[in-house]
Design an enzyme around this catalytic site. Structure first.
Site, PDB file in Angstrom:
ATOM      1  N   SER A   1      16.765 -31.701 -42.277  1.00 23.75           N
ATOM      2  CA  SER A   1      17.533 -30.812 -43.137  1.00 23.75           C
ATOM      3  C   SER A   1      17.546 -29.412 -42.525  1.00 23.75           C
ATOM      4  O   SER A   1      17.974 -29.245 -41.391  1.00 23.75           O
ATOM      5  CB  SER A   1      16.956 -30.825 -44.551  1.00 23.75           C
ATOM      6  OG  SER A   1      17.857 -30.270 -45.474  1.00 23.75           O
TER       7      SER A   1
ATOM      8  N   ASP B   1      25.544 -37.895 -48.080  1.00 24.55           N
ATOM      9  CA  ASP B   1      24.757 -36.674 -48.240  1.00 24.55           C
ATOM     10  C   ASP B   1      25.663 -35.543 -48.723  1.00 24.55           C
ATOM     11  O   ASP B   1      26.705 -35.272 -48.124  1.00 24.55           O
ATOM     12  CB  ASP B   1      24.112 -36.300 -46.899  1.00 24.55           C
ATOM     13  CG  ASP B   1      23.026 -35.247 -47.035  1.00 24.55           C
ATOM     14  OD1 ASP B   1      22.971 -34.568 -48.072  1.00 24.55           O
ATOM     15  OD2 ASP B   1      22.233 -35.112 -46.088  1.00 24.55           O
TER      16      ASP B   1
ATOM     17  N   HIS C   1      21.110 -37.548 -49.026  1.00 19.08           N
ATOM     18  CA  HIS C   1      20.189 -36.643 -48.344  1.00 19.08           C
ATOM     19  C   HIS C   1      18.781 -37.218 -48.225  1.00 19.08           C
ATOM     20  O   HIS C   1      18.082 -36.951 -47.260  1.00 19.08           O
ATOM     21  CB  HIS C   1      20.142 -35.312 -49.089  1.00 19.08           C
ATOM     22  CG  HIS C   1      19.566 -34.189 -48.298  1.00 19.08           C
ATOM     23  ND1 HIS C   1      20.182 -33.667 -47.184  1.00 19.08           N
ATOM     24  CD2 HIS C   1      18.418 -33.483 -48.458  1.00 19.08           C
ATOM     25  CE1 HIS C   1      19.448 -32.684 -46.690  1.00 19.08           C
ATOM     26  NE2 HIS C   1      18.375 -32.546 -47.447  1.00 19.08           N
TER      27      HIS C   1
END
Length: 732
Positions: free
Chosen positions: A571, A657, A692
């Site tokens: 991330s 995501d 995600h």
């Protein structure tokens, strides 16, 4: 066609022998007089069949390139599975008239939430639950396996029982896009009520009488912007929007105080916050502002009853006596006059105050000192004063401790937890007054696991500007002398701290002789608010150079070597990975990154994208600020790919995501493949059903980590190494 090369990989893994080369479609971007030609922006359109074809081709190529690791992946998966108590029960926590807990069952992907009745009002000792032993009065609230049946992906959002204990609000997501459908269950009859609310943000908060539920929805860019009130038994069209936040920098959330007296709406940006409150027994009333927002001031208020009076305990970072309280201070004020504050704990440079929790007769402070999280208990006297503040000592070094689940306002004990890199997570009931810690549950690590066979320590690297950067290190004690294979993890954003925890899956690396380390770089919160402030906006490059300094320290100390060092981050930590790949590729044998934020400038220039406007206070606003634009462009991994040798790279992402879109790693890998020199492996793996957080279900998650670990071990030459203690583990 999405692929330039006729012999590129197809969706057939057996034919995937050549890396897919994405076609180039020049798209011009111009800001502040700067022109950038983006050749892979076309990959953003996931409704385009060519985009899906390209992602599948990359998956096929990755499958072919890693096919030889299938036996190792199976071994690692089996190791994780063998070390895990698959059929287990969590430690019950008390709320109202019940003990709440969850069960897991061997062979099932998801947990089952349950409860059983307390023995009486003085029952504060959780029942000792045993696998295979019937629990009197047990009730299944939700079997997540049943909810997930027939779906490739499943995530539970809300799981909230009302105060009376007869209704459950729960929400589900089957796409991985973090938009949930909220539903309700009558726990007396088992009936699912007709009320159904799609498109919620995941949580749910009950009014004290159970007549209303408050929930949050998101806007088109996935920003939580609205709080709604739903009256049970009515249609969604009758729901009332009780709060809307127009400023795109801010997101909203809703909850209630532990005292049950107030409902709370929290409104937060990266720099500024505000709270609105409403009496919980008046759910149809109007929320009112507790303390009005002021730019650059963050605060959080906890409701307490001290000496019979409603009080606000306020953590804030405002200026006091001309000095900014970066690490926050704790003040107290009348609940109905919150501006009339008295400081209880002043600002301290060496301690970052993080939270305060109020109970009927005590407070609990959570804070960070010397890069470690800590917890202290502060008794309240019957006269309305304060007793002696006591830090809870768990007897561990390089550990992470904190408050656990404590739902009840009146409780004689406090549920707390602690763990380290080598100590399994432990949950205690702490007895204020005596200081006794009653161990209630310890994380089970099956097979041959002895903490005495491992060691953990803290070292310090020196950054380019002379700042000392902490590094946490864990390894087996019996690893051979000399440079060792090492996995260096980093994050460094949002003031998030990477604290010590024992990972069962990580043992598969450690037992094969790999060292694990965490670089606690600036941009995180380990060393206080200034540590964060000096790793964001126009100081963001400190995050990257700190990580490089940590890598150099580990190499110069002889612990590892460039041909044995893997970098890991996901991330926002994926931005870190992309940046160090450009800055110092010669230091790393490989880079592993999940859902990497590697095209930050493109994202921050498009306010319509999820979370962009809210992120401007983290990265800067390149739309309006030429300096920010130039600074971000100078470190953007995607825009700084060069014709040079890069380490081996494995990038993982999810098609659904909504936080870091799949297109970022897809564009990055495309640019790398077209530009880089050398023959180091470059792989992109896209989960076509998840978001995600990666795949759902514990077995699928174990398979994913086995895939990553097998690649890591193979990259540093440990693919054929058997784990230490393997014979003992097999015998057990």
């Amino acid at each position: 066609m999405a692929l330039d090369s006729s012999d590129s990989a197809t969706s057939n893994p057996g034919a995937a022998v050549t890396a897919p080369i994405a076609k180039r479609v020049p798209t011009q971007r111009e800001h502040h007089g700067d022109v950038f030609i983006d050749e892979y922006e076309w990959l953003r359109d996931k409704d385009n069949p060519e985009v899906i074809e390209y992602l599948k081709a990359e998956n096929a190529y990755t499958d072919a390139q890693t096919a030889h690791l299938a036996p190792l992946r199976e071994k690692i998966f089996a190791e994780v599975k063998a070390r895990t108590q698959e059929t287990d029960l969590s430690l019950p926590s008390r709320k109202g008239e019940f003990w709440y807990y969850s069960r897991t069952f061997e062979g099932k992907q998801y947990a089952v939430s349950c409860r059983c009745p307390i023995a009486g009002p003085d029952d504060w000792t959780p029942p000792e639950l045993e696998v295979g032993v019937e629990i009197p009065g047990e009730q299944v609230l939700l079997d997540l396996n049943e909810l997930a049946e027939g779906h490739d992906y499943f995530s539970l959002g809300a799981h909230s029982v009302n105060h009376a204990g007869d209704l459950l609000a729960f929400s589900t997501d089957f796409e991985g896009d973090e938009r949930y459908t909220l539903r309700f269950k009558n726990l007396g009859t088992g009936e699912i009520l007709p009320d159904e609310i799609p498109g919620t943000a995941g949580g749910a908060t009950w009014s004290v009488d159970g007549t209303h539920v408050f929930y949050v929805t998101v806007d088109e860019s996935w920003r939580p912007d609205s709080v709604w009130r739903h009256r049970l038994g009515t249609g969604k069209d009758d729901d009332v929007k009780v709060y809307f936040e127009a400023d795109q920098r801010f997101g909203v959330g809703v909850g209630s105080t532990r005292s049950k007296k107030f409902l709370v709406i929290g409104v937060d940006s990266k720099l500024t916050s505000e709270m609105l409150i409403l009496e919980s027994d008046n759910p149809a009333g109007e929320f009112r502002v507790l303390l009005p927002r002021r730019e650059g001031v963050s605060y959080a208020a906890e409701h307490a009853i001290i000496g019979g009076q409603d009080k606000a305990l306020i953590l804030h970072n405002d200026v006091v006596d001309g000095v900014k309280s970066e690490n926050f201070l704790l003040a107290i004020a009348p609940w109905d006059d919150p501006e009339n504050q008295t400081i209880l704990i002043p600002h301290r440079k060496e301690v970052r105050l993080e939270d305060v929790d109020a109970f009927s007769d005590k407070l609990v402070l959570s804070y960070r000192r010397e890069a470690l999280p800590r917890v202290a208990v502060w008794p309240l006297t019957s006269e309305g004063g304060f007793g002696e503040l006591t830090e809870v000592d768990f007897g561990l070094t390089l550990s992470a401790s904190g408050l656990s689940v404590n739902s009840e306002w009146e409780t004689p004990t406090l549920r707390m937890g602690v763990q380290s890199f080598i100590t399994p997570a432990q949950v205690f009931d702490y007895v204020p007054g005596t200081g006794e810690l009653i161990l209630r549950k310890e994380q089970k690590v099956l097979g041959h696991y002895d903490p005495a066979e491992y060691e953990q320590r803290r070292e310090w690297a020196v950054a380019q500007d002379g700042t000392r950067v902490p590094i946490s290190i864990v390894q087996r004690k019996d690893v051979p002398a000399g440079p060792k294979p090492l996995l260096l993890y980093g994050y460094g954003s949002y003031e998030s701290s990477i604290d010590a925890y024992l990972s069962v899956a990580r043992l598969s690396l450690l037992d094969r002789g790999m060292v694990f380390a965490v670089a606690h770089v600036r941009g995180g919160g380990e060393m206080g608010r200034l540590w964060y402030d000096n790793g964001k906006m126009l100081t963001k490059k400190n995050t990257f150079t700190d990580f490089v300094s940590c890598a150099r320290h580990l190499i110069d100390s002889g612990l590892t070597a460039p041909d044995r060092l893997i970098a890991d981050g996901g991330s926002a930590g994926g931005l870190l990975m992309g940046a160090v790949a450009n800055l110092a590729p010669e230091l790393f044998k490989g880079i592993l990154t999940n859902v990497p934020f590697v095209d930050p400038l493109t994202s921050m220039l498009d306010a319509s994208l999820p979370l962009t406007a809210a992120e401007w206070e983290e990265w800067g606003n390149p739309l309006d600020d030429k300096e920010v634009y130039a600074y971000m462009k100078s470190y953007s991994p995607y825009e700084n790919v060069e014709a040079k040798d890069y380490p081996a790279i494995l990038a993982m992402t999810g098609l659904n995501d909504t936080r870091v879109l799949y297109v970022e790693p897809a564009k990055w890998v495309s640019a790398l493949r077209a530009t880089k020199t050398g023959d180091a492996q470059l792989l992109l793996k896209t989960d076509m059903t998840s978001g995600h957080g990666g795949p759902s279900g514990r077995y699928e998650q174990w398979k994913e980590i086995a895939f990553e670990w097998a690649w890591v071990l193979d990259t540093v030459g440990l693919g054929e190494v058997e784990p230490a203690g393997a014979e003992a583990a097999a015998a057990s």
